[in-house]
Design a protein around this motif. Structure first.
Motif, PDB file in Angstrom:
ATOM      1  N   ARG A 147       0.877  -1.179   0.000  1.00 51.84           N
ATOM      2  CA  ARG A 147       0.000   0.000   0.000  1.00 51.84           C
ATOM      3  C   ARG A 147       0.911   1.225   0.000  1.00 51.84           C
ATOM      4  N   GLU A 183       1.939   4.764   1.427  1.00 49.47           N
ATOM      5  CA  GLU A 183       1.817   5.555   2.647  1.00 49.47           C
ATOM      6  C   GLU A 183       2.682   6.795   2.516  1.00 49.47           C
ATOM      7  N   PHE A 191       5.395   9.579  -1.240  1.00 49.31           N
ATOM      8  CA  PHE A 191       4.827   8.331  -0.753  1.00 49.31           C
ATOM      9  C   PHE A 191       5.830   7.216  -0.970  1.00 49.31           C
ATOM     10  N   ARG A 206       4.643   0.311   1.354  1.00 45.30           N
ATOM     11  CA  ARG A 206       4.726  -0.304   2.692  1.00 45.30           C
ATOM     12  C   ARG A 206       3.970  -1.627   2.651  1.00 45.30           C
TER      13      ARG A 206
END
Length: 183
Positions: free
Chosen positions: A100, A102, A108, A111
């Protein structure tokens, strides 16, 4: 075992450097589960769930050699082997499918769920390799002429020759000095 040396300036290169002095290694961090755990802790990615680590070691070594062959070829100005690029990409694709995004400051990053398993560690390595392959700086890749470790040359003058001046650099300079003195 000795202390883990991290000289690659990229996770994927440090992973390729988990064995030294190819083709005959004097030390291999992926030879046994304890060494792999020590290396993972040293790079800041401790394996929190080591279940199945012993069985995963052959796959880890295969990934290491694929990463090594890709970046060694590029450091030498050659083409990276297609099969090895495909192996790295397959591991990355598997990891991205489980990741995903994060926030990490203004940007970003990928993770993965906890606990960090061996698979997550390999996904991190594959993500590092893809990042380096797609964003570079590939023109700063180098391979130590003494131990064949890979590194990114982050020096201002772009003249780094060895993995580490304290080990291979000193040995090489000493060898050359004594060769000239005995001639």
């Amino acid at each position: 075992m000795t202390e883990v040396e991290l000289v690659g300036n990229a996770l994927c290169l440090d992973f390729a450097n988990t064995v030294n002095a190819r083709p005959v290694a004097r030390r291999d961090w992926l030879a046994a589960p304890e060494g792999a755990l020590t290396w993972a802790r040293a790079v800041g990615l401790p394996v929190e769930d080591p279940a199945g680590l012993a069985e995963a070691l052959p796959g880890m070594r295969e990934m290491r050699e694929a990463v090594f062959r890709v970046f060694d070829a590029l450091a030498e100005g050659a083409r990276a082997p297609r099969a090895d690029l495909d192996s790295v990409l397959a591991a990355h694709a598997e990891g991205v499918g489980r990741a995903r995004l994060e926030a990490d400051g203004e940007l970003f990053r990928l993770r993965w769920e906890s606990p960090r398993t061996v698979r997550v560690l390999l996904w991190e390595v594959a993500a590092s390799a893809v990042e380096l392959l797609t964003h570079g700086p590939l023109d700063r890749l180098g391979a130590c002429p003494s131990c064949v470790w890979l590194f990114l040359d982050t020096s201002k003058n772009r003249r780094r020759r060895w993995c580490s001046m304290t080990t291979c650099g000193s040995r090489d300079k000493s060898r050359r000095y004594y060769a000239t003195r005995s001639s």
